[in-house]
Write a protein that holds these residues in place. Structure first.
Motif, PDB file in Angstrom:
ATOM      1  N   GLN A 155       3.185  16.862  -6.780  1.00 60.34           N
ATOM      2  CA  GLN A 155       4.223  17.165  -5.799  1.00 60.34           C
ATOM      3  C   GLN A 155       4.992  15.958  -5.276  1.00 60.34           C
ATOM      4  N   ARG A 156       4.461  14.769  -5.437  1.00 60.46           N
ATOM      5  CA  ARG A 156       5.149  13.576  -4.943  1.00 60.46           C
ATOM      6  C   ARG A 156       6.330  13.232  -5.864  1.00 60.46           C
ATOM      7  N   VAL A 157       7.531  13.245  -5.305  1.00 64.28           N
ATOM      8  CA  VAL A 157       8.712  12.967  -6.114  1.00 64.28           C
ATOM      9  C   VAL A 157       9.234  11.554  -5.833  1.00 64.28           C
ATOM     10  N   GLN A 158       9.456  10.801  -6.890  1.00 66.73           N
ATOM     11  CA  GLN A 158      10.143   9.509  -6.816  1.00 66.73           C
ATOM     12  C   GLN A 158      11.064   9.436  -8.025  1.00 66.73           C
ATOM     13  N   PHE A 159      12.179   8.793  -7.865  1.00 68.46           N
ATOM     14  CA  PHE A 159      13.162   8.722  -8.962  1.00 68.46           C
ATOM     15  C   PHE A 159      13.494  10.116  -9.513  1.00 68.46           C
ATOM     16  N   ASP A 160      13.576  11.083  -8.650  1.00 66.63           N
ATOM     17  CA  ASP A 160      13.951  12.466  -8.996  1.00 66.63           C
ATOM     18  C   ASP A 160      12.928  13.231  -9.830  1.00 66.63           C
ATOM     19  N   SER A 186       4.759  13.286 -13.824  1.00 65.72           N
ATOM     20  CA  SER A 186       5.385  13.418 -15.150  1.00 65.72           C
ATOM     21  C   SER A 186       5.605  12.047 -15.780  1.00 65.72           C
ATOM     22  N   LEU A 187       5.294  10.983 -15.030  1.00 69.48           N
ATOM     23  CA  LEU A 187       5.479   9.631 -15.576  1.00 69.48           C
ATOM     24  C   LEU A 187       4.241   9.206 -16.350  1.00 69.48           C
ATOM     25  N   GLN A 188       4.491   8.598 -17.485  1.00 68.12           N
ATOM     26  CA  GLN A 188       3.351   8.331 -18.355  1.00 68.12           C
ATOM     27  C   GLN A 188       2.339   7.343 -17.753  1.00 68.12           C
ATOM     28  N   HIS A 223      -6.267   5.452  -5.725  1.00 66.29           N
ATOM     29  CA  HIS A 223      -5.479   4.690  -4.744  1.00 66.29           C
ATOM     30  C   HIS A 223      -4.161   4.253  -5.353  1.00 66.29           C
ATOM     31  N   GLN A 224      -4.230   3.787  -6.572  1.00 68.33           N
ATOM     32  CA  GLN A 224      -3.012   3.320  -7.214  1.00 68.33           C
ATOM     33  C   GLN A 224      -2.002   4.467  -7.336  1.00 68.33           C
ATOM     34  N   CYS A 225      -2.466   5.647  -7.687  1.00 66.38           N
ATOM     35  CA  CYS A 225      -1.562   6.799  -7.844  1.00 66.38           C
ATOM     36  C   CYS A 225      -1.027   7.294  -6.504  1.00 66.38           C
ATOM     37  N   HIS A 226      -1.782   7.114  -5.456  1.00 67.18           N
ATOM     38  CA  HIS A 226      -1.347   7.629  -4.157  1.00 67.18           C
ATOM     39  C   HIS A 226      -0.326   6.731  -3.475  1.00 67.18           C
ATOM     40  N   GLY A 227      -0.231   5.489  -3.898  1.00 66.02           N
ATOM     41  CA  GLY A 227       0.663   4.589  -3.180  1.00 66.02           C
ATOM     42  C   GLY A 227       0.125   4.326  -1.783  1.00 66.02           C
ATOM     43  N   ALA A 228       1.020   3.956  -0.885  1.00 61.82           N
ATOM     44  CA  ALA A 228       0.592   3.474   0.433  1.00 61.82           C
ATOM     45  C   ALA A 228      -0.086   4.543   1.286  1.00 61.82           C
ATOM     46  N   ILE A 229       0.246   5.808   1.044  1.00 66.20           N
ATOM     47  CA  ILE A 229      -0.294   6.860   1.916  1.00 66.20           C
ATOM     48  C   ILE A 229      -1.820   6.890   1.863  1.00 66.20           C
TER      49      ILE A 229
HETATM   50  C1  LIG Z   1      -0.329  -3.091   2.777  1.00 65.00           C
HETATM   51  C2  LIG Z   1       1.059  -2.559   2.652  1.00 65.00           C
HETATM   52  C3  LIG Z   1       2.098  -3.209   3.284  1.00 65.00           C
HETATM   53  C4  LIG Z   1       3.396  -2.761   3.147  1.00 65.00           C
HETATM   54  N1  LIG Z   1       4.398  -3.411   3.784  1.00 65.00           N
HETATM   55  C5  LIG Z   1       5.678  -2.969   3.688  1.00 65.00           C
HETATM   56  C6  LIG Z   1       6.742  -3.600   4.376  1.00 65.00           C
HETATM   57  O1  LIG Z   1       6.537  -4.580   5.086  1.00 65.00           O
HETATM   58  N2  LIG Z   1       7.995  -3.089   4.274  1.00 65.00           N
HETATM   59  C7  LIG Z   1       8.275  -1.982   3.522  1.00 65.00           C
HETATM   60  O2  LIG Z   1       9.417  -1.547   3.456  1.00 65.00           O
HETATM   61  N3  LIG Z   1       7.267  -1.361   2.846  1.00 65.00           N
HETATM   62  C8  LIG Z   1       5.995  -1.821   2.909  1.00 65.00           C
HETATM   63  N4  LIG Z   1       4.979  -1.170   2.227  1.00 65.00           N
HETATM   64  C9  LIG Z   1       5.299   0.016   1.406  1.00 65.00           C
HETATM   65  C10 LIG Z   1       5.335  -0.328  -0.082  1.00 65.00           C
HETATM   66  O3  LIG Z   1       6.498  -1.026  -0.435  1.00 65.00           O
HETATM   67  C11 LIG Z   1       5.268   1.024  -0.823  1.00 65.00           C
HETATM   68  O4  LIG Z   1       3.969   1.506  -0.599  1.00 65.00           O
HETATM   69  C12 LIG Z   1       5.485   0.919  -2.313  1.00 65.00           C
HETATM   70  O5  LIG Z   1       6.852   0.587  -2.568  1.00 65.00           O
HETATM   71  C13 LIG Z   1       5.124   2.191  -3.040  1.00 65.00           C
HETATM   72  O6  LIG Z   1       5.732   3.307  -2.465  1.00 65.00           O
HETATM   73  P1  LIG Z   1       4.902   4.577  -2.058  1.00 65.00           P
HETATM   74  O7  LIG Z   1       3.743   4.140  -1.282  1.00 65.00           O
HETATM   75  O8  LIG Z   1       5.828   5.561  -1.480  1.00 65.00           O
HETATM   76  O9  LIG Z   1       4.332   5.128  -3.439  1.00 65.00           O
HETATM   77  P2  LIG Z   1       5.103   5.981  -4.525  1.00 65.00           P
HETATM   78  O10 LIG Z   1       6.464   5.390  -4.776  1.00 65.00           O
HETATM   79  O11 LIG Z   1       5.023   7.416  -4.201  1.00 65.00           O
HETATM   80  O12 LIG Z   1       4.219   5.663  -5.790  1.00 65.00           O
HETATM   81  C14 LIG Z   1       3.001   6.351  -6.045  1.00 65.00           C
HETATM   82  C15 LIG Z   1       2.553   5.977  -7.413  1.00 65.00           C
HETATM   83  O13 LIG Z   1       3.530   6.341  -8.386  1.00 65.00           O
HETATM   84  C16 LIG Z   1       3.914   5.213  -9.128  1.00 65.00           C
HETATM   85  N5  LIG Z   1       5.314   5.271  -9.495  1.00 65.00           N
HETATM   86  C17 LIG Z   1       6.364   5.561  -8.691  1.00 65.00           C
HETATM   87  N6  LIG Z   1       7.504   5.491  -9.389  1.00 65.00           N
HETATM   88  C18 LIG Z   1       7.169   5.143 -10.646  1.00 65.00           C
HETATM   89  C19 LIG Z   1       7.903   4.904 -11.847  1.00 65.00           C
HETATM   90  N7  LIG Z   1       9.221   5.009 -11.897  1.00 65.00           N
HETATM   91  N8  LIG Z   1       7.211   4.568 -12.950  1.00 65.00           N
HETATM   92  C20 LIG Z   1       5.889   4.459 -12.926  1.00 65.00           C
HETATM   93  N9  LIG Z   1       5.135   4.679 -11.818  1.00 65.00           N
HETATM   94  C21 LIG Z   1       5.780   5.007 -10.714  1.00 65.00           C
HETATM   95  C22 LIG Z   1       3.603   4.028  -8.268  1.00 65.00           C
HETATM   96  O14 LIG Z   1       3.426   2.853  -9.039  1.00 65.00           O
HETATM   97  C23 LIG Z   1       2.339   4.478  -7.590  1.00 65.00           C
HETATM   98  O15 LIG Z   1       1.278   4.293  -8.488  1.00 65.00           O
HETATM   99  C24 LIG Z   1       3.680  -1.621   2.351  1.00 65.00           C
HETATM  100  C25 LIG Z   1       2.607  -0.968   1.724  1.00 65.00           C
HETATM  101  C26 LIG Z   1       1.325  -1.440   1.846  1.00 65.00           C
HETATM  102  C27 LIG Z   1       0.215  -0.731   1.115  1.00 65.00           C
END
Ligand SMILES: Cc1cc2nc3c(=O)[nH]c(=O)nc-3n(C[C@H](O)[C@H](O)[C@H](O)COP(=O)(O)OP(=O)(O)OC[C@H]3O[C@@H](n4cnc5c(N)ncnc54)[C@H](O)[C@@H]3O)c2cc1C
Ligand SMILES: Cc1cc2nc3c(=O)[nH]c(=O)nc-3n(C[C@H](O)[C@H](O)[C@H](O)COP(=O)(O)OP(=O)(O)OC[C@H]3O[C@@H](n4cnc5c(N)ncnc54)[C@H](O)[C@@H]3O)c2cc1C
Lengths: 375, 393
Positions: free
Chosen positions: A263-268, A273-275, A331-337
């Motif tokens: 359900q998490r959408v990035q880049f549309d 669906s990303l490999q 953790h890697q797949c979830h991103g910062a959440i």
């Molecule tokens: C400790 C910490 C400090 C932070 N500090 C800041 C800050 O100071 N300022 C700020 O603006 N942000 C900050 N962030 C946010 C950080 O930049 C984002 O967490 C990061 O850009 C990833 O976004 P997301 O968490 O929404 O994950 P998502 O973008 O949802 O990514 C989830 C997963 O999908 C993967 N993914 C997404 N798109 C693609 C793609 N096109 N191809 C392959 N894989 C993909 C990601 O690699 C990841 O594995 C911080 C995060 C952390 C954990």
């Protein structure tokens, strides 16, 4: 060959999953983990009503007389729910009483355990000793027919709640596993002190110090001096049980991740669906599949009364490392959440690490495997 | 749950074990010395021996030369052969084709091919890959055009294992160039001794003559050798490959366990820098790790064969087995060379020299296994899409 669970086991799994998802939601788990008690009597009482504390206890002692595979099923669901509390050490304690306890001990203790009225815990590790029984230093000194026990035990789970501490102590000076005796120590004994240890996953671990704790004869578990061999086996059974719990946790981590990346959408696009993400998830599934079958094999051998030392060690090496890898990728797949304290994921990834250490980490267990293959 | 083999399965295992102990396995001439899985090579003579026992077509119907026995029995027999390093490769790689003919062949095709295959009289290769169609079979360019009672085939195949030793090849070719890519492909049973077929062996980096290229120039293939329906070749191939992925990999644990035993023996006996190798804690851990992984591998295979035996699909489970087994094979070969170390290399007369040569071969050859039969990346795609239901990009 048959990899399927019985209908009863499937039912147990369903009941456990439904029960735990309503009665033990993650908000409650987070609360319990932060709370110093580390469990709630209400939940414990309801679990007892379901018969879970008596799952391995024979009917004649008030239990359900389930098999070890039933236990594995239940532990998997508990791991999946990240259930906190003293179920695990109580289970291991009851297995010990069942195996080597006297008839009197069984009659006296098992029905209470089955009713959820008695909490047990296991005290083996010491400041300079992991799970290498040869090195135990805690001393039991004979005093007539009784014993007096002195020493310090580490990582005694839920010692603050426990009624009885199953304590391994050296009753003879001989080196090695010989001369170890198991004692059921009253946890409320005035000469026993309980100090909390800060543990990674908020699991309740304690240092227990025994200072001339007198043990009446009726509280010696099994034969004097002969506890070592049995304890070895008990720890191996506990290892397999821990692997089952870890497998359930890992399954939940994978499920949670798959739901999220769909359900998490990035880049549309949904990121699922990303490999790069798909391959992370595929790697998680491969690791999890391995965890399941090596654990089931070991649990089945325990159940059948077949030798299972090698299988237990293999299962613990694999699950310890696989669960950690699975959490890392989650953790890697979830991103910062997933990095937030309030998220469910850390409940599991921290436990993955804690469980890795329980009953011997991969490094320790690999040495057992090395011996098994003739090194 | 029950991890015992049945009495019937154990009896067959014992029979195969006895057979392996009685036959002098090393005396059979091998056309391909080893094939990297950790067990024996490719031997026509030995394969015929297996044919005499009926074990080549163990699961096929009796009327076509098979024994009509269970998939689990086939697995048990194969496991035992692998452990004994029997040169049984032909037994395995007939599989995609055999399974295809059993499932999709006409009566006539079954009668024509299965009994001969079961006796080890004819061998097959699978001609799927092309220079422009490796992972992407949809891109197959080889053409098959109907002409009277025949199809005329033109094109090039590359990498078919054992094609230089085989009489026949399963060829994927495009029969309808106007249809959507997936719908215009068909599979043909092609006699590679036919006019217009050229088979050129390619030497792999392990120095083995294992795979080939095949050129097809106006090759006539009678209509009766079309396998399955016209233009429905791709699903048929994928179905056959599902089993092939499994059978080609499911014996890793058995073959490699034997290699692990050899390494353990070496470590227990050898000295290096004046010290006994077995005192080395790192070596102990490394070999124990391999033992753990082989056990995991074994259980993954058991799970898949249990499903297969029940008649269930193993679409993603076979991919799990394949990725795991292939990557483990690579790790193990590396560990083997590390353990055997430089000193064995220097002494050709050492009793361990042949073990080292074996691991050098495995090290090189195993690089190919995570490509052959679909790369590990493609397997992971399958696991993600089918095993976990992740969305397509
Ligand atoms: C400790 C910490 C400090 C932070 N500090 C800041 C800050 O100071 N300022 C700020 O603006 N942000 C900050 N962030 C946010 C950080 O930049 C984002 O967490 C990061 O850009 C990833 O976004 P997301 O968490 O929404 O994950 P998502 O973008 O949802 O990514 C989830 C997963 O999908 C993967 N993914 C997404 N798109 C693609 C793609 N096109 N191809 C392959 N894989 C993909 C990601 O690699 C990841 O594995 C911080 C995060 C952390 C954990
Ligand atoms: C030892 C050996 C035996 C073989 N035996 C046979 C045989 O008997 N019959 C036969 O027909 N063929 C056989 N092959 C060929 C084999 O099937 C192909 O090599 C394989 O399918 C990969 O195709 P390719 O080599 O063209 O690589 P490519 O398809 O060009 O792939 C190159 C790289 O790109 C990656 N890639 C390609 N597509 C994707 C994608 N969608 N997603 C992610 N990554 C991708 C691949 O994983 C790989 O890493 C054999 C190969 C080997 C090495």
């Amino acid at each position: 060959m048959d990899f399927s669970f019985t209908e009863e086991q499937e039912m147990l799994r369903k009941i456990a999953r439904d029960f735990l998802s309503t009665e033990c939601p993650k908000d409650l788990v987070r609360k319990i983990v932060k709370d110093e008690k580390g469990y709630t009597p209400e939940l414990w009482g309801k679990m007892a009503e379901l018969g879970w504390m008596g799952l391995v206890i024979p009917e004649k002692y008030g239990g359900i007389e389930g098999s070890f595979l039933d236990v594995a099923v239940l532990l998997e669901e508990m791991g999946r729910a990240a259930l906190p509390g003293p179920f695990f050490p109580t289970l291991i304690g009851s297995l010990a009483i069942l195996e080597v306890g006297s008839e009197e001990q069984k009659k006296g203790l098992l029905p209470k355990i089955a009713q959820g009225k008695l909490v047990l815990t296991l005290a083996v590790s010491e400041p300079d000793v992991g799970y290498e029984l040869n090195a135990l230093q805690c001393q039991a000194t004979a005093d007539g027919k009784e014993y007096s026990v002195d020493g310090t035990k580490l990582f005694v789970e839920y010692a603050h709640l426990a009624d009885l501490v199953l304590c391994a102590a050296r009753s003879k000076d001989n080196s090695g596993q010989q001369g170890i005796t198991l004692f059921l120590v009253d946890a409320k004994h005035p000469n026993l002190t309980v100090i909390p240890i800060d543990a990674i996953a908020g699991d309740k671990q304690f240092q227990v110090t025994l200072n001339r704790v007198r043990i009446p004869q009726g509280s010696i578990l099994g034969e004097v001096h002969k506890g070592g061999e049995y304890l070895q086996k008990l720890l191996q059974v506990a290892t397999v049980a821990k692997c089952a719990e870890m497998t359930g946790g890992a399954q939940q981590v994978l499920d949670m991740t798959v739901d999220y990346v769909k359900q998490r959408v990035q880049f549309d696009h949904p990121i699922g669906s990303l490999q790069a993400i798909q391959h992370h998830c595929a790697n998680m599934l491969i690791d999890l599949e391995g965890m399941k079958y090596v654990t089931y094999l070991a649990a089945w051998k325990v159940n059948e009364g077949l030798p299972f030392g090698k299988e237990a060690a293999v299962a613990k090496v694999w699950t310890s490392e696989a669960y950690r890898r699975i959490s890392d990728l989650a953790h890697q797949c979830h991103g910062a959440i997933g990095f937030c304290e309030d998220h469910d994921l850390p409940l599991y990834s921290k436990r993955a690490k804690a469980s890795e250490f329980a009953f011997g980490d991969a490094r320790f267990q690999r040495q057992l495997v090395a011996r098994e293959i003739g090194l | 749950m029950d991890f015992r083999f049945s009495e019937k399965e154990e009896a067959l295992r014992a029979e195969v074990r006895q057979f392996c102990q009685k036959e002098n396995l090393e005396s059979f001439p091998c056309e391909i010395e080893d094939e990297g899985y950790g067990f024996g090579g490719w031997s026509r003579a030995f394969t015929r021996k297996l044919g005499e026992k009926g074990w080549l077509g163990i699961t096929w119907p009796k009327e076509y030369g098979g024994l009509g026995r269970s998939v689990m029995e086939r697995f048990v027999a194969a496991e035992e052969l692998a452990y004994h390093r029997a040169p049984q490769y032909g037994h395995l790689f007939n599989d995609a084709v055999g399974a295809g003919i059993v499932a999709h062949g006409t009566q006539e095709q079954k009668s024509e091919f299965l009994p001969k295959m079961a006796r080890g009289e004819i061998f097959w290769s699978t001609g799927l890959s092309e220079p422009g169609a490796g992972s992407d079979l949809l891109n197959t360019a080889t053409r098959a055009v109907k002409n009277g009672d025949d199809y005329i085939l033109n094109g090039q195949k590359i990498w078919p294992t054992g094609a230089h030793l085989a009489e026949w090849s399963l060829i994927l070719a495009r029969t309808d160039p106007d249809a959507p890519k997936a719908r215009g492909l068909s599979t043909f049973l092609v006699d590679v001794r036919s006019p217009g077929v050229t088979v050129n062996p390619i030497i792999d980096m392990a120095g083995a003559k294992s795979f080939n290229e095949i050129f097809l120039e106006d090759v006539r293939v009678p209509k009766r050798h079309l396998l399955g329906q016209e233009n429905r070749g791709l699903p048929l191939v994928f179905e056959c490959l599902e089993g092939d992925r499994f059978w080609g990999r499911c014996l890793r644990h058995a073959g490699s366990w034997r290699d692990l035993e050899d390494l353990v023996q070496y470590v227990n006996e050898a000295k290096y820098d004046g010290r006994s190798l077995k005192e080395d804690r790192v070596l102990q851990d490394t070999l124990a790790e391999i033992a753990v992984e082989l056990e995991v591998c074994r259980m993954l295979s058991y799970k898949a064969v249990w499903l297969l035996n029940k008649g269930s699909s193993i679409s993603w489970e076979s991919s799990v087995v394949k990725v795991f087994a292939d990557e483990l094979g690579q790790r193990m070969a590396n560990v083997g060379l590390q353990v055997l170390g430089p000193q064995v290399q220097l002494r050709d007369n050492s009793k361990w020299a042949s073990l080292r040569r074996r691991f050098m071969f495995l090290y090189n050859f195993n690089r190919g296994l995570s490509l052959a039969g679909g790369t590990s990346e493609i397997q992971r795609n399958t696991i993600a899409l089918r095993g976990l239901g992740l969305p397509r990009s």
